[in-house]
Design an enzyme around this catalytic site. Structure first.
Site, short mmCIF file in Angstrom:
data_model
loop_
_atom_site.label_atom_id
_atom_site.label_comp_id
_atom_site.label_asym_id
_atom_site.label_seq_id
_atom_site.Cartn_x
_atom_site.Cartn_y
_atom_site.Cartn_z
N GLY A 60 106.08 -75.60 -20.91
CA GLY A 60 105.92 -74.16 -21.08
C GLY A 60 106.25 -73.74 -22.50
N LYS A 111 115.22 -79.96 -17.54
CA LYS A 111 114.52 -78.99 -18.40
C LYS A 111 115.06 -79.15 -19.82
CE LYS A 111 113.61 -74.83 -16.87
NZ LYS A 111 112.16 -74.59 -17.02
N ASP A 154 114.09 -62.60 -15.73
CA ASP A 154 112.76 -63.14 -15.96
C ASP A 154 112.09 -63.51 -14.63
OD1 ASP A 154 111.33 -65.82 -18.00
OD2 ASP A 154 110.61 -63.80 -17.56
#
Length: 619
Positions: free
Chosen positions: A27, A47, A141
């Protein structure tokens, strides 16, 4: 070509513990990898932040703090964070790994989703957000990319706190935040502040997208989308998807109200409304998809319904009366209420992370969680805006007694100091006084002065007493002493009148034959601008006129004499007004400064002159 084969992290062991097997996704902010935890022999999702973020120390500090807060959040619909660390220039999180798809993938494949199934996806999302809000955390988010649908039918929310770390760094760019803007609340756009109701707003946008297959606002740029969030109202989903039940229209419109106070107070309040809407769908359709209900003191969850295998041939299907369905829904609501009551009876509270929030919003959030709040003395900070929380005492994440007072320390903004008085000081003494006040001298400018001795400060810029940011610069204006005023070009009587007003003797006048008009000062001693003492006499040399006639037509009869016009007397008028008046009368105008005031003190020529003659003004 498989990009994971060229990814340098594949095959690498992060921090000596996580062996990266393959890349799952990439991303704008991070890449996600499947990795083996070699210490605990389990598969995890790792991540890894992109290098541009990892190189920002402010982001890394905030990222570590947010990771610690999120790691303490335990809920069946939240992807649990196991670990956080750095390996060289890699900053990473290790999390639970669940095979499945993101809600964004599902939307791409299916478009709009039926109302019942949309609710059965949103209810676990709201349960996760509600648990976070109860713990003092805000997601910031919420969007389909951060909702996972696992292969075994569970719903999981990811990336709590990551947006907060991004927004606090120097890396916030439209390229990173475009996906967020589509779900951003009006107050986030206009003021950059977010509380739990910003998550509610984003959840309402996600529900709208599930029901219609589209985001409510489209635009050519992120700014145009942000503008619509602030100025437009989200339309009812039924305008695009007519089959949408009224209860879901109402839920979306309530959650996406532009004013935060008109939305559900937090995700738990929206959860109750969503469960009620789900119960209404079951009542009107006469069908029911049984939700998974856990013990009342645990988190209530509803899993989305997926296509189930058909019953075996000949099997008798049992139907359940509507009262059973209603009773089951009541049990769910009672469970939620009991859960809130149960946790409110705890003897300890966990301090929420209030740093970087507006102090008033932080106080409201802390009081809502049950804290007694004290607003401490604000502290100057050159980097954090006024009224933004710098820290709390006790610090975030600590478990404290229920009656503990939570002190919030906010920024007072940059420290300001008054410009000190430096008039009549030497330049060296003035520099010292400016330095002692926490300011600097950027430059020194000299000016003539008949009141301040040469070398002493006349004034400062900014002026004395004005409050300026500590560390900023000041200009010193220093006296160059008394300078002789320049009266050349004036008429004798005007020059004498001006010098007399300044206290100079006017009896030193020499007359000579000159081409200049009679009575014009053609020279002076000392010259204009020269240093002098207050008692110095200025001697003027004045023209008595030429030996021959002044005007050319008087000397040569073949030259026709022009028409003469009267020159307006503009002495003592504002210099700009005087200039405009003379120009309007057809004269060419030249302006000279002798004292620098706004009023005209002399003009030459006066009387009658040919049209278009140049008129000189002194001010």
């Amino acid at each position: 070509m498989d990009t994971t084969l060229t990814d340098p992290l594949v095959g690498h062991t992060l921090d000596g513990r996580y062996r990266v097997e393959s890349r799952i996704a990439r991303g704008g902010m991070a890449s996600v990898y499947l990795a083996l935890d070699v210490r605990l022999d389990r598969m995890v999702a790792v991540k890894v932040m992109h290098r541009s973020l990892a190189e920002d120390p402010q982001f890394v500090r905030r990222f570590i703090g947010e990771a610690k807060s999120v790691a303490s959040l335990s809920h069946p619909n939240v992807v649990h964070v196991f670990d956080q660390g750095t390996d060289g220039d890699h900053v990473y999180l290790s999390m639970e790994y669940f095979p499945g798809k993101t809600l964004r993938d599902v939307l791409r494949e299916r478009g709009r989703i039926p109302a019942r199934e949309a609710l059965e996806i949103m209810i676990p999302v709201l349960a996760a957000l509600g648990a976070a809000h109860q713990a003092g955390l805000i997601h910031r988010d919420v969007k389909p990319e951060n909702v996972l649908l696992t292969e075994d039918g569970r719903v999981k929310v990811v990336d709590f706190g990551l947006a907060r770390a991004i927004e606090a760094s120097n890396q916030t760019k439209s390229g990173i935040m475009i996906g967020t803007i589509a779900y951003m609340s009006p107050e986030q756009v206009t003021a950059g502040v977010a509380d739990v109701r910003a998550d509610v707003y984003a959840a309402g946008i996600v529900l709208y997208e599930l029901l219609t297959g589209h985001q409510p606002y489209q635009g050519e740029s992120p700014m145009s989308v942000a503008y619509r969030h602030v100025h437009d109202s989200v339309p009812a989903p039924s305008q695009l998807a007519p089959e949408t039940p009224p209860a879901l229209d109402e839920l979306v419109l309530s959650a996406t109200a532009k004013e935060p106070d008109r939305r559900p107070a937090d995700a738990a309040a929206m959860l109750i409304a969503a469960v009620e809407a789900h119960r209404g769908l079951a009542r009107t359709s006469g069908q029911h998809t049984a939700p998974a209900i856990q013990a009342p003191v645990q988190h209530t969850t509803i899993q989305p319904s997926f296509d189930l295998p058909a019953a075996a041939p000949g099997a008798k299907r049992k139907s359940r009366p509507i009262w059973f369905i209603a009773g089951l829904a009541v049990v769910m609501l009672v469970g939620i209420a009991f859960s809130g009551w149960y946790f409110s009876q705890e003897r300890t509270l966990k301090v929420p992370n209030l740093v970087s929030q507006n102090v008033k919003l932080a106080e409201q959030q802390a009081r809502k969680l049950g804290f007694q709040v004290k607003i401490g003395e604000a502290r100057f900070d050159g980097k954090v805006a006024k009224d933004i929380v710098l820290e709390t005492e006790p610090a975030s994440g600590q478990e404290v007694d229920k009656d503990t007072v939570l002190t919030i320390i906010a920024s007072a903004g940059p420290e300001t100091v008054p410009v000190p008085k430096t008039e009549n000081l030497s330049e060296a003494d003035a520099r010292l006084r400016i330095s002692e006040a926490g300011l600097t001298v950027s430059r020194v400018r000299k000016t003539a002065s008949d009141k301040i001795a040469r070398g002493l400060v006349v004034r400062s810029d900014p002026v004395v007493g004005k409050r300026v940011r500590k560390g900023s610069s000041v200009i010193l204006v220093v006296s160059a002493g008394l300078l002789a005023p320049d009266v050349t070009g004036m008429m004798r009587d005007q020059a004498q009148q001006f010098l007399a007003s300044k206290g100079y003797p006017t009896d030193c006048v020499n007359e000579v034959t000159d081409d200049a008009a009679a009575g014009t000062v053609i020279a002076q001693d000392p010259a204009g601008g020269a240093e002098m003492e207050a008692t110095t006499k200025i001697c003027m040399t004045v023209s008595r006129g030429p030996d021959t006639p002044f005007w050319p037509w008087e000397r040569d009869p073949s030259i026709a004499a022009p028409d003469f016009v009267n020159v307006p007397d503009v002495r003592f008028k504002d210099v700009n007004d005087a200039r405009r008046e003379l120009q309007a009368a057809g004269f060419d105008v030249k302006v000279r400064k002798v004292v620098g005031g706004r009023r005209v003190i002399a003009q030459n020529p006066v009387g009658q002159v040919p049209q278009g003659t140049r008129i000189t003004l002194w001010h």
